[in-house]
Design a protein around this motif. Structure first.
Motif, PDB file in Angstrom:
ATOM      1  N   CYS A   1       0.863  -1.179   0.000  1.00  0.00           N
ATOM      2  CA  CYS A   1       0.000   0.000   0.000  1.00  0.00           C
ATOM      3  C   CYS A   1       0.904   1.235   0.000  1.00  0.00           C
ATOM      4  CB  CYS A   1      -0.894  -0.018   1.241  1.00  0.00           C
ATOM      5  SG  CYS A   1      -2.002   1.387   1.364  1.00  0.00           S
ATOM      6  N   ASP A   2       0.703   2.115  -0.982  1.00  0.00           N
ATOM      7  CA  ASP A   2       1.526   3.318  -1.116  1.00  0.00           C
ATOM      8  C   ASP A   2       0.629   4.551  -1.048  1.00  0.00           C
ATOM      9  OD1 ASP A   2       3.277   5.346  -1.798  1.00  0.00           O
ATOM     10  OD2 ASP A   2       3.651   4.615  -3.828  1.00  0.00           O
ATOM     11  N   GLU A   3       0.889   5.388  -0.076  1.00  0.00           N
ATOM     12  CA  GLU A   3       0.132   6.634   0.080  1.00  0.00           C
ATOM     13  C   GLU A   3       1.045   7.846  -0.087  1.00  0.00           C
ATOM     14  OE1 GLU A   3      -2.485   6.433   3.669  1.00  0.00           O
ATOM     15  OE2 GLU A   3      -1.513   4.469   3.847  1.00  0.00           O
ATOM     16  N   SER A   4       2.131   7.694  -0.828  1.00  0.00           N
ATOM     17  CA  SER A   4       3.122   8.763  -0.938  1.00  0.00           C
ATOM     18  C   SER A   4       2.629   9.967  -1.744  1.00  0.00           C
ATOM     19  CB  SER A   4       4.426   8.229  -1.528  1.00  0.00           C
ATOM     20  OG  SER A   4       4.214   7.729  -2.830  1.00  0.00           O
ATOM     21  N   VAL A   5       1.627   9.794  -2.593  1.00  0.00           N
ATOM     22  CA  VAL A   5       1.066  10.914  -3.345  1.00  0.00           C
ATOM     23  C   VAL A   5      -0.172  11.409  -2.586  1.00  0.00           C
ATOM     24  CG1 VAL A   5       0.024  11.645  -5.516  1.00  0.00           C
ATOM     25  CG2 VAL A   5       1.897   9.969  -5.530  1.00  0.00           C
ATOM     26  N   PRO A   6      -0.159  12.650  -2.133  1.00  0.00           N
ATOM     27  CA  PRO A   6      -1.300  13.160  -1.354  1.00  0.00           C
ATOM     28  C   PRO A   6      -2.623  12.999  -2.097  1.00  0.00           C
ATOM     29  CG  PRO A   6       0.529  14.715  -1.290  1.00  0.00           C
ATOM     30  CD  PRO A   6       0.890  13.663  -2.306  1.00  0.00           C
ATOM     31  N   GLY A   7      -3.618  12.484  -1.390  1.00  0.00           N
ATOM     32  CA  GLY A   7      -4.943  12.311  -1.954  1.00  0.00           C
ATOM     33  C   GLY A   7      -5.106  11.092  -2.847  1.00  0.00           C
ATOM     34  N   ARG A   8      -4.076  10.255  -2.929  1.00  0.00           N
ATOM     35  CA  ARG A   8      -4.121   9.054  -3.779  1.00  0.00           C
ATOM     36  C   ARG A   8      -3.582   7.878  -2.983  1.00  0.00           C
ATOM     37  NH1 ARG A   8      -6.667   9.978  -8.283  1.00  0.00           N
ATOM     38  NH2 ARG A   8      -5.596   8.458  -9.524  1.00  0.00           N
ATOM     39  N   VAL A   9      -4.122   6.711  -3.235  1.00  0.00           N
ATOM     40  CA  VAL A   9      -3.588   5.485  -2.650  1.00  0.00           C
ATOM     41  C   VAL A   9      -3.410   4.483  -3.783  1.00  0.00           C
ATOM     42  CG1 VAL A   9      -5.846   4.497  -2.057  1.00  0.00           C
ATOM     43  CG2 VAL A   9      -3.817   3.740  -0.828  1.00  0.00           C
ATOM     44  N   THR A  10      -2.288   3.775  -3.740  1.00  0.00           N
ATOM     45  CA  THR A  10      -2.019   2.719  -4.714  1.00  0.00           C
ATOM     46  C   THR A  10      -1.826   1.417  -3.963  1.00  0.00           C
ATOM     47  OG1 THR A  10      -0.939   4.254  -6.245  1.00  0.00           O
ATOM     48  CG2 THR A  10      -0.451   1.906  -6.533  1.00  0.00           C
ATOM     49  N   VAL A  11      -2.607   0.425  -4.338  1.00  0.00           N
ATOM     50  CA  VAL A  11      -2.429  -0.917  -3.790  1.00  0.00           C
ATOM     51  C   VAL A  11      -1.875  -1.777  -4.912  1.00  0.00           C
ATOM     52  CG1 VAL A  11      -3.537  -2.917  -2.741  1.00  0.00           C
ATOM     53  CG2 VAL A  11      -4.318  -0.613  -2.160  1.00  0.00           C
ATOM     54  N   THR A  12      -0.738  -2.404  -4.648  1.00  0.00           N
ATOM     55  CA  THR A  12      -0.065  -3.233  -5.642  1.00  0.00           C
ATOM     56  C   THR A  12      -0.054  -4.676  -5.184  1.00  0.00           C
ATOM     57  OG1 THR A  12       1.365  -1.384  -6.270  1.00  0.00           O
ATOM     58  CG2 THR A  12       2.093  -3.592  -6.921  1.00  0.00           C
TER      59      THR A  12
END
Length: 184
Positions: free
Chosen positions: A163-174
């Motif tokens: 789970c990557d939340e490094s971009v504000p307002g976006r979440v990426t689940v890989t």
């Protein structure tokens, strides 16, 4: 090379292995409206792409299911009127499927997502996590959020999750799916 968007395109190649190598080297990103009706066609497209590239029914089924579970979660928790990005990338040892969506950074579901991924990782095997999630659903225990989809990705998809939340307002689940898990 410039690729244009066209409908009903047929690629004719004289060297199938060279064509496979070309497409395997690509990564694919789709921007999809956060709309439930987009899930089934996207699942089918992912399955067909994986089957065409790798010729493996088990891998096709697993990655199609992974894309479906990730899209369902992304659509469920996306901000209204936003889109979801689905990315598929071939790595030498496997395939990554990532879904990115717009979220409220303070939303409870983000903490829940991190907790569910950590919960799945806390088991000795993904099958144990999946069995525990199924038991929660069966017993209708907890808060109604079983974590079944995340556990299913780990178990049936044989994938690790990030789970990557490094971009504000976006979440990426890989979901990282090693091909070795499917006998390659």
């Amino acid at each position: 090379m410039t690729l244009k968007r066209m409908d009903n395109v047929l690629f004719v190649v004289d060297d199938l292995e060279a064509a496979k190598a070309f497409f395997i080297a690509l990564s694919l990103t789709l921007d999809i409206a956060a709309d439930w009706s987009k899930i089934d066609p996207t699942r089918e497209a992912v399955g067909l792409l994986v089957l065409a590239l790798f010729g493996d029914d088990d891998l096709r089924d697993a990655l199609a299911m992974v894309s479906e579970e990730l899209l369902e979660n992304a659509i469920k928790y996306s901000l209204p009127a936003s889109s979801v990005a689905l990315a598929i990338e071939h790595r030498g040892d496997g395939v990554d499927i990532a879904v990115t969506n717009a979220v409220d950074g303070g939303a409870v579901h983000l903490a829940d997502l991190r907790a569910r991924i950590a919960w799945v990782r806390s088991f000795a095997t993904p099958s144990e996590a999946y069995a525990a999630a199924l038991a929660r659903v069966y017993a209708q225990a907890g808060d109604g959020r079983s974590g079944l989809g995340i556990a299913r990705i780990a178990y049936e998809g044989r994938c690790g999750l990030e789970c990557d939340e490094s971009v504000p307002g976006r979440v990426t689940v890989t979901a990282r799916c090693p091909r070795a898990a499917f006998g390659d």
